[in-house]
Design a protein around this motif. Sequence first.
Motif, PDB file in Angstrom:
ATOM      1  N   THR A 183       0.856  -1.233   0.111  1.00 42.16           N
ATOM      2  CA  THR A 183      -0.026   0.051   0.131  1.00 42.16           C
ATOM      3  C   THR A 183       0.794   1.290   0.000  1.00 42.16           C
ATOM      4  O   THR A 183       1.976   1.269   0.641  1.00 42.16           O
ATOM      5  N   GLN A 184       0.368   2.248  -0.929  1.00 39.47           N
ATOM      6  CA  GLN A 184       1.350   3.523  -0.798  1.00 39.47           C
ATOM      7  C   GLN A 184       0.632   4.796  -0.465  1.00 39.47           C
ATOM      8  O   GLN A 184      -0.484   4.889  -0.883  1.00 39.47           O
ATOM      9  N   VAL A 185       1.097   5.670  -0.027  1.00 34.21           N
ATOM     10  CA  VAL A 185       0.608   6.896   0.356  1.00 34.21           C
ATOM     11  C   VAL A 185       1.970   7.935  -0.123  1.00 34.21           C
ATOM     12  O   VAL A 185       2.801   7.904   0.656  1.00 34.21           O
ATOM     13  N   ASN A 186       1.516   8.726  -1.105  1.00 32.96           N
ATOM     14  CA  ASN A 186       2.645   9.695  -1.453  1.00 32.96           C
ATOM     15  C   ASN A 186       2.125  11.003  -1.429  1.00 32.96           C
ATOM     16  O   ASN A 186       0.951  11.414  -1.848  1.00 32.96           O
ATOM     17  N   LYS A 187       2.891  11.771  -0.816  1.00 34.76           N
ATOM     18  CA  LYS A 187       2.632  13.209  -0.481  1.00 34.76           C
ATOM     19  C   LYS A 187       3.685  14.243  -1.154  1.00 34.76           C
ATOM     20  O   LYS A 187       4.703  13.904  -1.047  1.00 34.76           O
ATOM     21  N   ASN A 188       3.419  15.044  -2.274  1.00 37.13           N
ATOM     22  CA  ASN A 188       4.360  15.976  -2.939  1.00 37.13           C
ATOM     23  C   ASN A 188       4.386  17.049  -2.049  1.00 37.13           C
ATOM     24  O   ASN A 188       3.622  17.733  -1.390  1.00 37.13           O
ATOM     25  N   GLY A 189       5.649  17.669  -2.236  1.00 35.56           N
ATOM     26  CA  GLY A 189       5.958  18.918  -1.669  1.00 35.56           C
ATOM     27  C   GLY A 189       6.803  19.897  -2.610  1.00 35.56           C
ATOM     28  O   GLY A 189       7.463  19.191  -3.479  1.00 35.56           O
ATOM     29  N   GLY A 190       6.782  20.926  -2.547  1.00 35.60           N
ATOM     30  CA  GLY A 190       7.848  21.850  -3.213  1.00 35.60           C
ATOM     31  C   GLY A 190       6.862  22.758  -4.426  1.00 35.60           C
ATOM     32  O   GLY A 190       5.629  22.840  -4.050  1.00 35.60           O
ATOM     33  N   ALA A 191       7.639  23.493  -5.154  1.00 35.34           N
ATOM     34  CA  ALA A 191       7.031  24.359  -6.113  1.00 35.34           C
ATOM     35  C   ALA A 191       7.889  24.570  -7.387  1.00 35.34           C
ATOM     36  O   ALA A 191       8.999  24.109  -7.530  1.00 35.34           O
ATOM     37  N   PHE A 192       7.194  25.019  -8.309  1.00 36.15           N
ATOM     38  CA  PHE A 192       7.767  25.103  -9.763  1.00 36.15           C
ATOM     39  C   PHE A 192       7.409  26.859 -10.028  1.00 36.15           C
ATOM     40  O   PHE A 192       6.222  27.228  -9.948  1.00 36.15           O
ATOM     41  N   ALA A 193       8.485  27.384 -10.394  1.00 36.25           N
ATOM     42  CA  ALA A 193       8.476  28.970 -10.662  1.00 36.25           C
ATOM     43  C   ALA A 193       9.302  29.141 -12.271  1.00 36.25           C
ATOM     44  O   ALA A 193      10.040  28.555 -12.524  1.00 36.25           O
ATOM     45  N   PHE A 194       8.540  29.897 -12.746  1.00 31.07           N
ATOM     46  CA  PHE A 194       9.012  30.560 -14.342  1.00 31.07           C
ATOM     47  C   PHE A 194       8.818  31.967 -14.215  1.00 31.07           C
ATOM     48  O   PHE A 194       7.878  32.690 -13.864  1.00 31.07           O
ATOM     49  N   GLY A 195       9.882  32.581 -14.796  1.00 32.18           N
ATOM     50  CA  GLY A 195      10.086  34.087 -15.201  1.00 32.18           C
ATOM     51  C   GLY A 195      10.867  34.273 -16.394  1.00 32.18           C
ATOM     52  O   GLY A 195      11.631  33.627 -16.804  1.00 32.18           O
ATOM     53  N   SER A 196      10.226  35.452 -17.118  1.00 28.84           N
ATOM     54  CA  SER A 196      11.008  35.822 -18.468  1.00 28.84           C
ATOM     55  C   SER A 196      10.700  37.308 -18.507  1.00 28.84           C
ATOM     56  O   SER A 196       9.599  37.928 -18.118  1.00 28.84           O
ATOM     57  N   ILE A 197      11.688  37.872 -19.171  1.00 29.45           N
ATOM     58  CA  ILE A 197      11.746  39.305 -19.363  1.00 29.45           C
ATOM     59  C   ILE A 197      12.043  39.479 -20.783  1.00 29.45           C
ATOM     60  O   ILE A 197      12.878  38.828 -21.390  1.00 29.45           O
ATOM     61  N   GLY A 198      11.183  40.126 -21.617  1.00 29.74           N
ATOM     62  CA  GLY A 198      11.455  40.258 -23.142  1.00 29.74           C
ATOM     63  C   GLY A 198      11.335  41.881 -23.595  1.00 29.74           C
ATOM     64  O   GLY A 198      10.704  42.409 -22.950  1.00 29.74           O
TER      65      GLY A 198
END
Length: 882
Positions: free
Chosen positions: A334-349
């Motif tokens: 049996t499995q219990v998986n918990k994600n944590g963290g974050a993803f960030a993206f930025g750009s200047i044009g």
Amino acid sequence: MKNLLLMMVFLVGAFSLKAQFPAGGAGRGIPNMGHIYGKLIDSSGHPISEATVVILHNKYDSVTKKAKMVLLKGMTTNTNGDFSFEDLPIMGALRLKISATGYKPLEQQVMFQVRMPSSGAPKPGADVTQTINSMSSAINGFDKDLGNIKMAVDIAQLQGVTVTASPPTLKMDIDKKVYNVEKDLVNAGGTAMDVMKNVPSVNVDIDGNLTLRNAPPLLYVDGRPTTLTLDQIPADAIESVEIITNPSAKYDASGGGAGIVNIVLKKNRKSGYNGNVRAGFDSHGAFNGGLNFNIRQDKFNFTANGFYNQNKGVTDGNVNRYNYTDTPTSIYQTQVNKNGGAFAFGSIGFDYFVTNRTTFSLTGIHVHGQFKPSEILDNTNSIYFPSGTDTTYSQGMVNSQRTFDANGLQFAFKHLFPREGENITADLNYFNGKNTNNALTVTNYLTGQPGSDVAFEQQQKINGNGTNYFLTVQTDYVHPFDAKTKLETGLRLNTQHLVSNTDTYYDSTGQGNFYLVPAASTNYQNTNNVYAAYISFTSAIKDFGYQAGLRAESSNYTGELLSTKENFSNSYPISLFPSLFLSQKLGGKQELQLSYTRRINRPNFFQLIPYTNYSDSLNITQGNPNLLPEFTNNFEFSYLKTIKGNNTLLASVYYKRTNQLITRYLDSFTNAITGKPGIVSTWVNANYSQTYGAEFTAVTTITKWFDLTSNINVYNSYIDITNVNTTSQPALWSWFGKLNGSFKLPWKLKMQVTGFYQSKSNLPVNSGGGNQGGGPGGGAGVTSASQGYISPFWAVDAALSKSFLKNDAASVSVSISDIFRSRWTDQYSFQQGLFNQQYDRIRDPQLVRVNFTYRFGKMDVSLFKRKNMNSSGSQDAMQGMQ
């Protein structure tokens, strides 16, 4: 009022009238969004500077009770002969007058001609800003290039300008289907994974793997390949999704036979300043936010974009496996998986408009992600001896941390020629990145049943890191011969270099005395180059249209195990990939299409790398450096019927055959850590696979407040894998259906409900090519497309939104996914004499999201035409993230 006036514009076009507003009515109460520009030259082609150019329009004189021509705007041409007028009224005739010393004065009438789009008039209540901002054809309608105007000679007849309505939910071009998803409520605050759940034709599994007609398509962002996962693309950044089941020669030939799913990002197309801010949260406590900002002054345009998404998802699952070894064993987990963290993206044009027709763009990008998944695994292991059964219990705790950082630089050039539709573009995209992957697995073996004392402990540690860079150079040229005929050609170079270092350590005592396991560790690098050129010709004879294309590609691959200096390489000679599209328009807004393409799918880095991933002892994975590319032939025949009221019916039948199919395969091997026989998931080339079926999509306006999009796909799939000494599964008939209902309610409320059903089906082929940890895709329950099937499952999502403030500048939405907790993925896999396994999971059921969005700024419809939108802010960013 704006909506009413815009509706009047489209109604005029619906009856093909070229009437104008009454005298004095031009521009009164109408948004001034027109843009007219051109260039003055003499008979030798040299620019004429300091010429006077003025715009006159009709104005009602309350004294004389008559209309008269009065000055609206005026300017003198630049040294290069350019002139440009913005913020012009879009209704009624304008008069252009040009004079210069030594040249014959010129005068002509200019107007924005209105025609009804084939998709029909916009629906009442549609937001005018979003309507115009999302349609490139409407943008062209308000943006008129007068070309090179020669003084002292007659001016060539100018082409009319077309204004189009709100984008239909479904639009079919000669080589793709386009689904507008901007207004899908359930996507707000989510990711591309949530978007795809609502797009007809495609299916998304619990891990975010995308399938199209039961095979994984190549994922594109703004027309280019990317290794971004669906969970790493914010939904709020997506304008539309293009389903390209049979890609033409213009696109990369790689990707196998499943086609391409192209995510089109929203673009900044406005002047002055504009943008939007948004923020939200979900019931797991994850936050998301974003900002888009654009400011334009004269010849310069500046854009800034930023997205941030937390991930706190929860996945529950069970695995039940029986191994038919000399001494049979079984494992229940049996499995219990918990994600944590974050993803960030930025750009200047930055964009620099050298002239009205020439633009240079430069964009800098930074991407950062950090994920900290944790997993608890409760195991029951049984060994079946002739004398009896020996059962042990254990609990594993896995704590991982994956990080990636990448930086990118994109350069784009676009030049518009005086001939309408003729242009040349050039792009250079460079990305480099680095990643780390660390995991610690602690397994406690119990003295008895679950909950009893710990008898002893074992630990496993993985330390990994990697670097990479990607370089893409591409140029495309479009030459129109007339309104129906054009030639497209282009060149492309792509080079990729990746390095992966993964060391596996083992501690049998649980005291922290780790030792390196060389057989489970690897230091690897590889370089992959692809060279391509294409030519495509499109034309029409009355109502019969055709597009013929040919693409040539060659590639080479080199890899090295750094610790042993063992080398691997493949060189693929030039291969030709033809494509043909035929289209016949019939009476009553009907259309037939027939297409054929040839495609290739080369094995990727994680399928080739000879690394054995022991992070999950129940599901060990390994790459295969001897894989060969697969080749696919696709045939498709479609029928499109557009019915009054913006209703659309699309029916297709298709057939595809793939030779040397790349597929997962579960095989026996000797475990390097335990020294015992076990099962490993690897990759092999099967003889071939084939899929044929029929798909139906309908977009229906039931009432003025209720729209319904429905899709059903019935197909037969088969894989011949007798070449690896096993029996092929029988061919299986399956079907997939999806319904999406949109409701317009009182008080500016909107509701959306989406449901889908997947029948029993073969496992998708060639999916899950790898993870960010370095090494072939892991995770419990890895199965083979040729050795199993998926049980039927279904789910329902819903969302509600409300708009408020002036011009509906703000909105708030609430959505819930998997309302009935029914999206269980239940997979069965087996091979006679080796194993059988049942694996089921559910991810984030009944997840609630709340999101707020505020839009601000002023629109300019001329910007988009002059920019090279082939280059996107994130299309290749994640190629540096592996």
